[in-house]
Design an enzyme around this catalytic site. Structure first.
Site, short mmCIF file in Angstrom:
data_model
loop_
_atom_site.label_atom_id
_atom_site.label_comp_id
_atom_site.label_asym_id
_atom_site.label_seq_id
_atom_site.Cartn_x
_atom_site.Cartn_y
_atom_site.Cartn_z
N ASP A 81 2.51 7.49 -0.98
CA ASP A 81 2.38 6.02 -0.97
C ASP A 81 0.96 5.54 -1.22
O ASP A 81 0.01 6.30 -1.12
CB ASP A 81 2.76 5.51 0.42
CG ASP A 81 4.23 5.23 0.52
OD1 ASP A 81 4.89 5.25 -0.52
OD2 ASP A 81 4.69 4.99 1.65
N LYS B 150 3.58 1.14 -3.81
CA LYS B 150 3.97 -0.23 -4.11
C LYS B 150 2.87 -1.13 -3.58
O LYS B 150 2.66 -1.19 -2.37
CB LYS B 150 5.27 -0.58 -3.38
CG LYS B 150 6.46 0.20 -3.84
CD LYS B 150 7.68 -0.19 -3.06
CE LYS B 150 8.06 0.92 -2.10
NZ LYS B 150 9.22 0.69 -1.30
N MET C 262 2.05 -5.77 8.28
CA MET C 262 2.13 -6.58 7.07
C MET C 262 2.01 -8.07 7.40
O MET C 262 2.74 -8.90 6.88
CB MET C 262 3.46 -6.30 6.34
CG MET C 262 3.51 -4.89 5.80
SD MET C 262 5.12 -4.40 5.17
CE MET C 262 5.95 -3.89 6.65
#
Ligand code: SAH
Length: 466
Positions: free
Chosen positions: A248, A270, A383
């Site tokens: 990642d 991502k 997040m």
């Protein structure tokens, strides 16, 4: 590095030791472990050296010493015990182009002898360039404990069987064979010795390689939040076994260094907002790599079970009839709390820990963490930076914005870690002022400096949130 470690070939080489006392004897004992021929230049010899000379293990030369004595030597040790004499002999040896070590005089050394863990032919050399001999000794002790005394015999046995294996097995099968030998047979070899283990290895080679193990499950491995020493030992083991690693965006590059050098590394990151590798595609590449028979690691930052879309990958693997294994990692909230010297829960003060996300679920709903806020809860928001506005709005609607203290830990456990504190009402301004644009954990906790009706009535909060 001021020095560069190399293993010198000693077969049919000559090592010259100048001196016949204790220091020279120590060097002689060391070099006797090798296949080199030893020349001792000295007027008198210590009793141990005398008996070695009588037994023909070393050659003793008396009399004047000229540069010719050193010509062609692999190494020269100068160890007369007299600093002035040592310095002269150093010059003489250098004049013949030799690599010289003058005992206890690092400035006069072309080469220094490391601490050695000897499991011949497995040899570990440890050096600290003279900075920390005690550390060198500690490392040596640890390695001595790790490597059983007979390990060298097993390595030598493997060396003798390499040709036999190379004639019958392909590269992958050979790698599996030796991984099996050194992974599974060390304990048995330590107990029973060469003969029994040689039989087992030969039988395995003759019958096509290591006994077939069940195909390794795809490992969903947690890399931890930042620094490479926060991955688990099991995680490191899986990395070292892997043929291919899908990793990642937030995985620290140093964690990848822990993998085998020839393992394939595939970035499937991502970036927030731009899904260059859609989840479906990641699922598909995991499945096809595992079907090809590769040992697959899916390396995720933090813990693979926390906001890591592990379920989707696990389900895709299961649907393809493939096994998976979860190797837990230190989640960012743990890393962030530890980084600020805090504790996620505290007896009598914080008894509810909530891990939540600032991202909207696919149906656009905000996660309903607000109902868990009490005066004894700790809400860790992942997040949350981009969602700060919505988080504050949710708190405001619940009538809590004035009372919530926020600790923001940006890049926890990384060199560029940053910590911010503010009231929820000032969260957006604080993030903007600090220019936060990196992964962060937001800890939301009641500000105990502000008098509150205690405990907060959860039903009231829920009603206010609606
Ligand atoms: N599986 C991960 C979470 C992945 S979601 C875990 O268990 O930690 C990505 C979010 O994790 C980031 O937006 C951020 O909120 C958090 N995160 C990951 N690494 C972090 C770090 N080093 N410092 C602070 N937050 C981090």
């Amino acid at each position: 590095m001021k020095t560069f470690p190399m293993f010198l070939t000693m077969t049919d080489r000559r090592v010259v030791i100048v001196g016949g006392g204790e220091q020279a004897t120590q060097k002689c004992r060391l070099i006797l472990k090798t296949e080199a021929h030893i020349d001792i230049l000295a007027e008198t010899l210590d009793v141990e050296l005398q008996s070695l000379a009588q037994a023909g293990r070393i050659s003793w030369h008396k009399g004047p010493i000229g540069p010719a004595r050193f010509a062609g030597a692999a190494l020269v040790f100068v160890a007369t015990g007299c600093p002035g004499m040592d310095a002269c002999l150093h010059m003489l040896a250098k004049a013949s182009g030799a690599v010289v070590n003058v005992v206890d005089q690092p400035d006069l050394c072309d080469a220094i002898t490391p601490s050695i863990v000897d499991r011949d032919p497995v040899i570990v050399a440890i050096g600290t360039e003279g900075t920390a001999p005690v550390l060198g000794r500690q490392i040596k002790t640890r390695i001595e404990e790790m490597l059983e005394p007979k390990l060298g015999d097993l390595a030598a046995l493997a060396g003798r069987l390499r040709g036999f294996a190379a004639d019958r097995l392909g590269p992958r099968a050979r790698r599996d064979l030796w991984a099996w030998v050194f992974g599974n047979l060390r304990a048995q070899h330590a107990q029973t010795g060469d003969a029994a283990v040689a039989r087992i290895i030969k039988t395995a080679i003759a019958s096509g390689g290591a006994p077939a193990a069940a195909p390794a499950p795809v490992a969903l491995v947690g890399a931890g939040p930042g620094s490479s020493d926060l991955i688990t030992l099991r995680g490191v083991k899986r990395l070292q076994e892997a043929d291919i690693i899908f990793y990642d965006r937030l995985v620290d590059p140093q964690v990848l260094e822990l993998a085998r050098r020839d393992a394939e590394r595939v970035y499937v990151g991502k970036a927030p907002g731009c899904h260059s590798w859609p989840q479906d595609k990641i699922n598909a590449v995991l499945v096809s790599a595992a079907r090809r028979g590769q040992r697959v690691v899916r390396l995720k930052c933090g813990d693979p079970g926390v906001f890591a879309r592990g379920t989707e990958e696990a389900e895709a693997l299961q649907a393809a009839g493939l096994d998976y294994e979860i190797v837990p990692g230190v989640t960012a909230a743990s890393g962030a709390a530890a980084a600020v010297g805090g504790f996620l829960t505290e007896r009598g003060k914080t008894d509810t820990l909530v891990l939540t996300t600032g991202r909207l679920a696919d149906d656009g709903d905000t996660p309903d963490w607000v109902q868990h806020i009490t005066n004894r809860s700790n809400v860790a928001v992942y997040m949350g930076v981009r969602a700060a506005g919505r988080i504050v709005e949710t708190l405001r609607k619940a009538g809590l914005a004035q009372r919530i203290h926020v600790t923001v830990v940006v890049n926890a456990q990384r060199p560029d870690q940053q910590v911010l504190h503010c009231l929820a009402t000032a969260l957006e301004a604080t993030l903007a002022e600090a220019g936060v644009d990196a992964p962060a954990i937001l800890f939301l906790q009641h500000n105990h400096d502000i008098a509150l009706p205690q405990p907060v009535d959860i039903t009231t909060v829920t009603r206010m949130a609606v």
